[in-house]
Design an enzyme around this catalytic site. Structure first.
Site, PDB file in Angstrom:
ATOM      1  N   PRO A 113      -3.071  -2.125  -5.029  1.00 25.04           N
ATOM      2  CG  PRO A 113      -3.863  -0.239  -6.150  1.00 25.04           C
ATOM      3  CD  PRO A 113      -3.849  -1.748  -6.201  1.00 25.04           C
ATOM      4  CB  CYS A 114      -3.411  -2.296   0.229  1.00 23.60           C
ATOM      5  SG  CYS A 114      -1.666  -2.676   0.446  1.00 23.60           S
ATOM      6  CG  HIS A 115      -0.110   2.413  -1.905  1.00 23.52           C
ATOM      7  ND1 HIS A 115       0.048   1.284  -2.697  1.00 23.52           N
ATOM      8  CD2 HIS A 115      -0.072   3.476  -2.741  1.00 23.52           C
ATOM      9  CE1 HIS A 115       0.181   1.674  -3.960  1.00 23.52           C
ATOM     10  NE2 HIS A 115       0.110   2.987  -4.016  1.00 23.52           N
TER      11      HIS A 115
END
Length: 150
Positions: free
Chosen positions: A89-91
């Site tokens: 989940p780079c967000h």
């Protein structure tokens, strides 16, 4: 003549779409991105750490680099090239100033496509993380550090 793929081993893009995240050293040694590139040890470290950030929480580029080494820019570069989204989940990584930061290689609402900033805001809002009109985190208690919130 058409290319025939073995059903025993899905294509790289199929593995990524299926959410398969290589965890063993053997899998990582042979993994290639869709473009045929290897993932560096630093990138694996960034992805491993980022995977631990809980839904509804965020961490900063600086906190990720303190945990795994490198610099905030090297963390941003690894996340910009993340082939495992949304599994990784780079967000959930934002700037140290608590500004929403980059997403898909763009920074802020006035960037190239003018869409990625809004996508990141929407994804995080769906997870319960909200930002001011200027793009700053509204609830500082949403900042997570490895195994503890600040």
């Amino acid at each position: 003549m058409p290319v025939i793929r073995s059903s025993a081993q899905p294509s790289i893009s199929g593995q990524i779409k299926a959410g398969i995240y290589p965890t063993s050293q053997a899998e990582r040694a042979t993994f290639r991105t869709i473009n045929g590139k290897r993932i560096t040890e630093h990138q694996w470290d960034v992805y491993d750490f980022t995977k631990t950030i809980p839904r509804g929480q965020v961490s900063t580029y600086a906190d990720v680099c303190r945990a795994v080494g490198g610099s905030p820019r090297s963390v941003g570069s690894a996340l910009r090239n993340n082939p495992f989204a949304p599994c990784i989940p780079c967000h959930r990584v934002i700037a140290s100033s608590l500004y929403i930061g980059g997403f898909v290689g763009e920074w802020g609402p006035d960037s190239k496509t003018k869409t990625q900033y809004h996508r990141k805001v929407a994804i995080l809002k769906e997870e319960g993380v909200t930002f001011t009109e200027k793009g700053y985190l509204q609830e500082k208690e949403r900042v997570w550090k490895e195994n503890r919130k600040i």
